[in-house]
Design a protein around this motif. Structure first.
Motif, PDB file in Angstrom:
ATOM      1  N   LEU A  65       0.853  -0.993   0.039  1.00  0.00           N
ATOM      2  CA  LEU A  65      -0.049   0.006  -0.051  1.00  0.00           C
ATOM      3  C   LEU A  65       0.883   1.260  -0.134  1.00  0.00           C
ATOM      4  N   GLY A  66       1.789   1.342   0.849  1.00  0.00           N
ATOM      5  CA  GLY A  66       2.793   2.467   0.824  1.00  0.00           C
ATOM      6  C   GLY A  66       3.552   2.601  -0.481  1.00  0.00           C
ATOM      7  N   ALA A  67       3.938   1.533  -1.137  1.00  0.00           N
ATOM      8  CA  ALA A  67       4.402   1.822  -2.482  1.00  0.00           C
ATOM      9  C   ALA A  67       3.647   2.066  -3.519  1.00  0.00           C
ATOM     10  N   ALA A  68       2.597   1.740  -3.338  1.00  0.00           N
ATOM     11  CA  ALA A  68       1.581   2.343  -4.403  1.00  0.00           C
ATOM     12  C   ALA A  68       1.181   3.551  -4.037  1.00  0.00           C
ATOM     13  N   MET A  69       0.820   3.951  -2.833  1.00  0.00           N
ATOM     14  CA  MET A  69       0.769   5.179  -2.800  1.00  0.00           C
ATOM     15  C   MET A  69       1.808   6.449  -3.324  1.00  0.00           C
ATOM     16  N   ALA A  70       3.171   5.811  -2.900  1.00  0.00           N
ATOM     17  CA  ALA A  70       4.290   6.695  -3.352  1.00  0.00           C
ATOM     18  C   ALA A  70       4.500   6.755  -4.913  1.00  0.00           C
ATOM     19  N   ARG A  71       4.090   5.736  -5.646  1.00  0.00           N
ATOM     20  CA  ARG A  71       4.081   5.852  -6.841  1.00  0.00           C
ATOM     21  C   ARG A  71       3.084   6.663  -7.585  1.00  0.00           C
ATOM     22  N   ASP A  72       1.731   6.323  -6.932  1.00  0.00           N
ATOM     23  CA  ASP A  72       0.847   7.493  -7.527  1.00  0.00           C
ATOM     24  C   ASP A  72       1.139   8.803  -6.951  1.00  0.00           C
ATOM     25  N   ASP A  73       1.735   9.132  -6.057  1.00  0.00           N
ATOM     26  CA  ASP A  73       2.224  10.517  -5.823  1.00  0.00           C
ATOM     27  C   ASP A  73       3.222  10.890  -6.638  1.00  0.00           C
ATOM     28  N   TYR A  74       4.125  10.164  -7.193  1.00  0.00           N
ATOM     29  CA  TYR A  74       5.295  10.261  -7.969  1.00  0.00           C
ATOM     30  C   TYR A  74       4.733  10.635  -9.329  1.00  0.00           C
ATOM     31  N   GLU A  75       3.756  10.018  -9.881  1.00  0.00           N
ATOM     32  CA  GLU A  75       2.991  10.223 -11.108  1.00  0.00           C
ATOM     33  C   GLU A  75       2.227  11.238 -11.150  1.00  0.00           C
ATOM     34  N   THR A  76       1.473  11.535 -10.066  1.00  0.00           N
ATOM     35  CA  THR A  76       0.595  12.794 -10.212  1.00  0.00           C
ATOM     36  C   THR A  76       1.640  14.164 -10.399  1.00  0.00           C
TER      37      THR A  76
END
Length: 88
Positions: free
Chosen positions: A41-52
């Motif tokens: 979950l933390g990795a997915a949130m970090a990746r989503d934040d990076y892409e945004t």
């Protein structure tokens, strides 16, 4: 699964002492599935934040270019002159 354990909290403020407090806070010790889920979950949130952030930066750059305010990154003349001097 994972060779480490999570410790959460601030040890010096607890009245029990550091060892007892740390042992009481190792909530993920016997729950490897929950640990793996939290890491995913933390990795997915970090990746989503990076892409945004990347998408918003590109939008801002495109808007600035259309308004004529963006000229790109300036060349580092001192670095380039040093590189040319070394090659010569």
């Amino acid at each position: 699964m994972f060779p480490f354990k999570f410790v959460i909290g601030h040890v010096p403020l607890h009245p029990l002492g550091s060892h007892e407090y740390i042992e009481s806070l190792r909530i993920f010790r016997n729950k490897p599935a929950l640990t793996e889920f939290m890491l995913d979950l933390g990795a997915a949130m970090a990746r989503d934040d990076y892409e945004t952030r990347h998408k918003r930066q590109a939008q801002g750059t495109a808007k600035a270019k259309s308004e004529g305010k963006y000229r790109g990154r300036r060349a580092n003349e001192s670095l380039h002159s040093g590189i040319f001097w070394i090659k010569a």
